[in-house]
Write a protein that holds these residues in place. Structure first.
Motif, PDB file in Angstrom:
ATOM      1  N   HIS A   1       2.615  -2.792  -4.059  1.00  0.00           N
ATOM      2  CA  HIS A   1       3.214  -4.064  -3.634  1.00  0.00           C
ATOM      3  C   HIS A   1       4.639  -4.193  -4.183  1.00  0.00           C
ATOM      4  O   HIS A   1       5.545  -4.587  -3.448  1.00  0.00           O
ATOM      5  N   GLU A   2       4.846  -3.846  -5.442  1.00  0.00           N
ATOM      6  CA  GLU A   2       6.188  -3.928  -6.034  1.00  0.00           C
ATOM      7  C   GLU A   2       7.154  -2.946  -5.373  1.00  0.00           C
ATOM      8  O   GLU A   2       8.325  -3.260  -5.176  1.00  0.00           O
TER       9      GLU A   2
ATOM     10  N   ARG B   1       7.189  -2.037  -2.316  1.00  0.00           N
ATOM     11  CA  ARG B   1       7.485  -2.417  -0.937  1.00  0.00           C
ATOM     12  C   ARG B   1       8.532  -3.531  -0.849  1.00  0.00           C
ATOM     13  O   ARG B   1       9.089  -3.761   0.223  1.00  0.00           O
TER      14      ARG B   1
END
Length: 97
Positions: A8-9, A11
């Motif tokens: 997530h980070e 992206r």
């Protein structure tokens, strides 16, 4: 460092400071803003930063420990962080346009 981040980070906007950066000042950049930007990078973990000042034909080398000013260098080297990387400053000191 990148691989330590979650998927997530990775992206989105990366919460990392680059190890190396080059900033070329434009005539309209207030000096205080340039200093604040470079100081923020340093505080965030920057290992090597070059602040190129075409108007004064100087390059400031920012490291975690110090700032060194080079007066009108023909080239600047990123050794040992990036072995062999050398920037020729001729086109910056005398742009072809």
């Amino acid at each position: 460092r990148l691989m330590a981040l979650s998927e997530h980070e990775r992206r989105g906007f990366l919460p990392l400071c680059p190890d190396f950066l080059i900033e070329i000042a434009s005539p309209s950049d207030p000096r205080a803003d340039l200093d604040a930007k470079m100081a923020e990078y340093r505080a965030s973990g920057l290992r090597l930063g070059w602040l190129i000042l075409p108007d004064s034909r100087s390059v400031e080398i920012w490291t975690p420990a110090e700032t060194t000013v080079l007066a009108a260098p023909a080239t600047v080297s990123a050794d040992p962080l990036l072995p062999g990387f050398v920037l020729d400053l001729a086109a910056i000191w005398q742009p072809p346009f």
